[in-house]
Design a protein around this motif. Structure first.
Motif, PDB file in Angstrom:
ATOM      1  N   ARG A   3       0.835  -1.411  -0.243  1.00 12.19           N
ATOM      2  CA  ARG A   3       0.334   0.253  -0.075  1.00 12.19           C
ATOM      3  C   ARG A   3       0.714   1.251  -0.327  1.00 12.19           C
ATOM      4  O   ARG A   3       0.569   2.499  -0.244  1.00 12.19           O
ATOM      5  N   LEU A   8      -2.173   8.688  -3.466  1.00 13.03           N
ATOM      6  CA  LEU A   8      -3.056   9.214  -4.108  1.00 13.03           C
ATOM      7  C   LEU A   8      -3.410  10.196  -4.677  1.00 13.03           C
ATOM      8  O   LEU A   8      -2.991  11.006  -4.133  1.00 13.03           O
ATOM      9  N   ARG A   9      -3.786  10.656  -5.482  1.00 13.35           N
ATOM     10  CA  ARG A   9      -3.777  12.017  -6.132  1.00 13.35           C
ATOM     11  C   ARG A   9      -5.317  12.415  -6.767  1.00 13.35           C
ATOM     12  O   ARG A   9      -6.030  11.367  -7.772  1.00 13.35           O
ATOM     13  N   TRP A  58     -11.197  11.000  -7.806  1.00 16.22           N
ATOM     14  CA  TRP A  58      -9.270  10.695  -6.581  1.00 16.22           C
ATOM     15  C   TRP A  58      -8.659   9.385  -7.735  1.00 16.22           C
ATOM     16  O   TRP A  58     -10.085   8.257  -7.897  1.00 16.22           O
ATOM     17  N   ALA A  60      -5.742   6.181  -6.987  1.00 17.13           N
ATOM     18  CA  ALA A  60      -4.389   5.338  -6.958  1.00 17.13           C
ATOM     19  C   ALA A  60      -3.427   4.880  -7.976  1.00 17.13           C
ATOM     20  O   ALA A  60      -4.733   4.413  -8.539  1.00 17.13           O
ATOM     21  N   LEU A  91      -6.614  -0.266   0.893  1.00 10.64           N
ATOM     22  CA  LEU A  91      -5.998   1.043  -0.558  1.00 10.64           C
ATOM     23  C   LEU A  91      -8.044   1.530  -0.290  1.00 10.64           C
ATOM     24  O   LEU A  91      -7.919   2.734  -0.372  1.00 10.64           O
ATOM     25  N   ARG A  94      -7.257   3.779   2.982  1.00 10.31           N
ATOM     26  CA  ARG A  94      -6.747   5.803   2.526  1.00 10.31           C
ATOM     27  C   ARG A  94      -7.591   5.572   1.931  1.00 10.31           C
ATOM     28  O   ARG A  94      -8.336   6.756   2.328  1.00 10.31           O
ATOM     29  N   PHE A  95      -8.513   5.273   1.187  1.00 13.52           N
ATOM     30  CA  PHE A  95      -9.808   6.171   0.634  1.00 13.52           C
ATOM     31  C   PHE A  95     -10.631   6.728   1.726  1.00 13.52           C
ATOM     32  O   PHE A  95     -11.367   7.822   1.395  1.00 13.52           O
ATOM     33  N   LEU A  98      -9.409   9.591   3.515  1.00 11.84           N
ATOM     34  CA  LEU A  98      -8.625  10.434   2.589  1.00 11.84           C
ATOM     35  C   LEU A  98     -10.652  11.557   2.445  1.00 11.84           C
ATOM     36  O   LEU A  98     -10.736  12.550   2.582  1.00 11.84           O
TER      37      LEU A  98
END
Length: 153
Positions: A3, A8-9, A58, A60, A91, A94-95, A98
């Motif tokens: 991970r 992440l952008r 966003w 990944a 993942l 993490r999203f 965010l």
């Protein structure tokens, strides 16, 4: 890859096709009994014309490959899809972190009632089911459930 190798952008226009690919693969894998209301060209067009340019989208990215996406429209979490190979690897967590950072006052979302894995995921992240419908208001005509998350005060 782990991970930590995933960035992440914010999505850019050039990511629309790859994000649509992830959505299509994930939808087919996670929702095999749900009729996809739109064909592949329509999904790709929707990503290119609506989701990426108009919403807070966003992605990944790992090794220049899009492996997940998150779409917010204000306080509504519109899309959260992972490439099937990336499920269960943190993942999604993490999203979700965010999304909560971006909308700290709270979030709402819809998921299909048959998607029990998604329901468990959202409930694990503090979402509460507040409404169930017969699906007549969504494009797929699939019974769904609305969830809300509000931060602890």
């Amino acid at each position: 890859m782990n991970r930590d190798d995933v960035l992440l952008r914010r999505a850019c226009d050039a990511d629309a096709g790859a994000a649509a690919d992830v959505w299509l693969r994930s939808f087919a894998a996670a929702l095999p009994t749900v009729r996809c209301a739109h064909d592949e060209p329509a999904v790709r067009d929707w990503f290119a014309r609506v989701l990426v340019p108009r919403y807070e989208t966003w992605v990944a990215v790992t090794a220049n490959e899009v492996v997940g996406l998150l779409v917010l429209k204000d306080a509504e979490l519109k899309q959260l899809y992972l490439d099937p190979a990336w499920r269960g690897r943190g993942l999604g967590d993490r999203f979700m972190e965010l999304a909560k950072q971006r909308q700290p006052a709270g979030l709402t979302l819809w998921t299909f009632q048959v998607n029990e894995a998604a329901q468990r995921f959202y409930e694990r992240h503090g979402f509460i089911a507040v409404e169930r419908t017969d699906g007549l208001r969504n494009d797929e005509r699939e019974p769904d459930v609305r969830y809300i998350w509000q931060p602890q005060m």
